[in-house]
Design a protein around this motif. Structure first.
Motif, mmCIF file in Angstrom:
data_model
loop_
_atom_site.group_PDB
_atom_site.id
_atom_site.type_symbol
_atom_site.label_atom_id
_atom_site.label_comp_id
_atom_site.label_asym_id
_atom_site.label_seq_id
_atom_site.Cartn_x
_atom_site.Cartn_y
_atom_site.Cartn_z
ATOM 1 N N ARG A 122 0.841 -1.184 0.000
ATOM 2 C CA ARG A 122 0.000 0.000 0.000
ATOM 3 C C ARG A 122 0.891 1.254 0.000
ATOM 4 O O ARG A 122 2.022 1.223 0.494
ATOM 5 C CB ARG A 122 -0.890 0.013 1.232
ATOM 6 C CG ARG A 122 -1.911 -1.109 1.263
ATOM 7 C CD ARG A 122 -2.735 -1.041 2.532
ATOM 8 N NE ARG A 122 -3.750 -2.096 2.575
ATOM 9 C CZ ARG A 122 -4.558 -2.300 3.603
ATOM 10 N NH1 ARG A 122 -4.471 -1.507 4.668
ATOM 11 N NH2 ARG A 122 -5.453 -3.267 3.563
ATOM 12 N N PRO A 123 0.388 2.358 -0.523
ATOM 13 C CA PRO A 123 1.151 3.605 -0.451
ATOM 14 C C PRO A 123 1.474 3.954 1.001
ATOM 15 O O PRO A 123 0.722 3.614 1.917
ATOM 16 C CB PRO A 123 0.203 4.635 -1.074
ATOM 17 C CG PRO A 123 -0.678 3.832 -1.976
ATOM 18 C CD PRO A 123 -0.869 2.515 -1.282
ATOM 19 N N VAL A 124 2.602 4.613 1.206
ATOM 20 C CA VAL A 124 3.018 5.011 2.541
ATOM 21 C C VAL A 124 2.966 6.525 2.666
ATOM 22 O O VAL A 124 3.012 7.247 1.665
ATOM 23 C CB VAL A 124 4.445 4.507 2.848
ATOM 24 C CG1 VAL A 124 4.499 2.989 2.819
ATOM 25 C CG2 VAL A 124 5.454 5.110 1.876
ATOM 26 N N ALA A 125 2.860 7.002 3.890
ATOM 27 C CA ALA A 125 2.902 8.437 4.155
ATOM 28 C C ALA A 125 4.338 8.819 4.507
ATOM 29 O O ALA A 125 4.932 8.242 5.422
ATOM 30 C CB ALA A 125 1.959 8.795 5.289
ATOM 31 N N VAL A 126 4.892 9.764 3.776
ATOM 32 C CA VAL A 126 6.243 10.253 4.032
ATOM 33 C C VAL A 126 6.165 11.771 4.120
ATOM 34 O O VAL A 126 5.835 12.437 3.141
ATOM 35 C CB VAL A 126 7.225 9.851 2.911
ATOM 36 C CG1 VAL A 126 8.646 10.281 3.270
ATOM 37 C CG2 VAL A 126 7.176 8.353 2.647
ATOM 38 N N GLN A 129 2.892 13.331 2.963
ATOM 39 C CA GLN A 129 2.427 13.052 1.607
ATOM 40 C C GLN A 129 2.460 11.550 1.357
ATOM 41 O O GLN A 129 3.280 10.830 1.925
ATOM 42 C CB GLN A 129 3.293 13.771 0.573
ATOM 43 C CG GLN A 129 3.228 15.282 0.657
ATOM 44 C CD GLN A 129 3.633 15.928 -0.648
ATOM 45 O OE1 GLN A 129 3.075 15.657 -1.706
ATOM 46 N NE2 GLN A 129 4.617 16.810 -0.571
ATOM 47 N N ARG A 130 1.582 11.094 0.470
ATOM 48 C CA ARG A 130 1.508 9.673 0.169
ATOM 49 C C ARG A 130 2.339 9.351 -1.063
ATOM 50 O O ARG A 130 2.374 10.125 -2.024
ATOM 51 C CB ARG A 130 0.052 9.249 -0.064
ATOM 52 C CG ARG A 130 -0.769 9.246 1.211
ATOM 53 C CD ARG A 130 -2.241 9.047 0.940
ATOM 54 N NE ARG A 130 -2.536 7.744 0.363
ATOM 55 C CZ ARG A 130 -2.653 6.624 1.073
ATOM 56 N NH1 ARG A 130 -2.481 6.650 2.386
ATOM 57 N NH2 ARG A 130 -2.954 5.487 0.490
ATOM 58 N N ALA A 131 3.003 8.220 -1.003
ATOM 59 C CA ALA A 131 3.826 7.789 -2.128
ATOM 60 C C ALA A 131 3.688 6.284 -2.303
ATOM 61 O O ALA A 131 3.670 5.529 -1.325
ATOM 62 C CB ALA A 131 5.288 8.153 -1.905
ATOM 63 N N ALA A 132 3.579 5.854 -3.544
ATOM 64 C CA ALA A 132 3.590 4.424 -3.849
ATOM 65 C C ALA A 132 5.010 3.897 -3.723
ATOM 66 O O ALA A 132 5.978 4.611 -3.982
ATOM 67 C CB ALA A 132 3.073 4.193 -5.266
ATOM 68 N N GLY A 158 0.073 11.146 -8.140
ATOM 69 C CA GLY A 158 0.840 11.158 -6.905
ATOM 70 C C GLY A 158 2.317 10.883 -7.151
ATOM 71 O O GLY A 158 2.831 11.045 -8.260
ATOM 72 N N TRP A 159 2.987 10.415 -6.106
ATOM 73 C CA TRP A 159 4.423 10.159 -6.144
ATOM 74 C C TRP A 159 4.710 8.652 -6.135
ATOM 75 O O TRP A 159 3.901 7.877 -5.657
ATOM 76 C CB TRP A 159 5.100 10.781 -4.929
ATOM 77 C CG TRP A 159 5.112 12.272 -4.933
ATOM 78 C CD1 TRP A 159 4.087 13.108 -4.557
ATOM 79 C CD2 TRP A 159 6.191 13.115 -5.328
ATOM 80 N NE1 TRP A 159 4.472 14.405 -4.690
ATOM 81 C CE2 TRP A 159 5.761 14.455 -5.155
ATOM 82 C CE3 TRP A 159 7.486 12.883 -5.799
ATOM 83 C CZ2 TRP A 159 6.577 15.548 -5.438
ATOM 84 C CZ3 TRP A 159 8.301 13.972 -6.083
ATOM 85 C CH2 TRP A 159 7.847 15.284 -5.911
#
Length: 210
Positions: A122-126, A129-132, A158-159
């Motif tokens: 799943r995308p993570v929050a860094v 912001q969310r990133a795949a 997204g990123w």
């Protein structure tokens, strides 16, 4: 406790030295230096996401490097990892045989020292912001035309934090390459990734080896 991201160690792969102009006379020197750079950066309290292509060649030798690395290690397999979902050997035969081969392949990597393996996490929050997370970028390749298109994340605006492209770029638009060839051989802390996300889309060249 810090989270890091990295990819494309290619432990045990002689040709990667020439392909990416890595500053090593041979595989053993390269393996040892990658382990050293990792352990200078990561502690046993840290978590490291390895975004694919960790080891090639004879896995009995190259995967042994994993046990020398500090931290809790999570693998997102790449196209050179034998446990990758797209590996040809894992797609042959009837479903039961395929599942048995896949389980055996994954066990090799878990036994080597990975705590978890996620094909498509799943995308993570860094940094808010969310990133795949993926071995592959949205687009772009180290071999000219884009390969493995069906296994790439969908660009939804997204990123993506990825590997696969080696020394082609460190950042391209909303794609951040955490491969060792772009970051001087070291894993990249989440704080650094967060800073890149906050800076917005841009193009950044790879860093030199340390």
């Amino acid at each position: 406790m810090t989270t890091y991201y990295t990819s494309d160690q290619h432990f045990g792969h002689l040709n990667i030295i020439r392909f990416c102009d890595r500053p090593f006379p041979g595989v053993s020197t390269m393996n040892d230096r990658l382990v050293q750079l990792w352990n200078e950066t990561v502690t046993d309290d840290d978590t490291v996401w390895v975004l694919g292509d960790v080891a090639l060649g004879a896995l009995s030798e190259s995967l042994a490097c994993i046990g020398r690395l500090a931290g809790r290690k999570i693998l997102v397999p790449g196209n050179h990892d034998r446990c990758w979902e797209g590996d040809r050997a894992l797609r042959k035969g009837d479903p039961e045989a395929r599942e048995q081969r896949r389980a055996a392949a994954r066990e090799l990597y878990l036994a080597a020292g990975f705590a978890e393996i996620h094909d498509r996490p799943r995308p993570v929050a860094v940094g808010g912001q969310r990133a795949a997370l993926s071995h592959f970028p949205f687009e772009g390749d180290s071999h000219g035309e884009d390969r493995y298109v069906e296994y790439r994340p969908v660009d939804d605006g997204g990123w993506v934090v990825h590997g696969h492209v080696h020394d082609t770029w460190r950042q391209r638009g909303r794609q951040i390459n955490v491969g060792v060839d772009a970051w001087g051989g070291r894993p990249v802390p989440a704080e650094t990734i967060a800073g890149l996300l906050a800076g917005g889309p841009r193009d950044l060249a790879p860093l030199g080896w340390t």
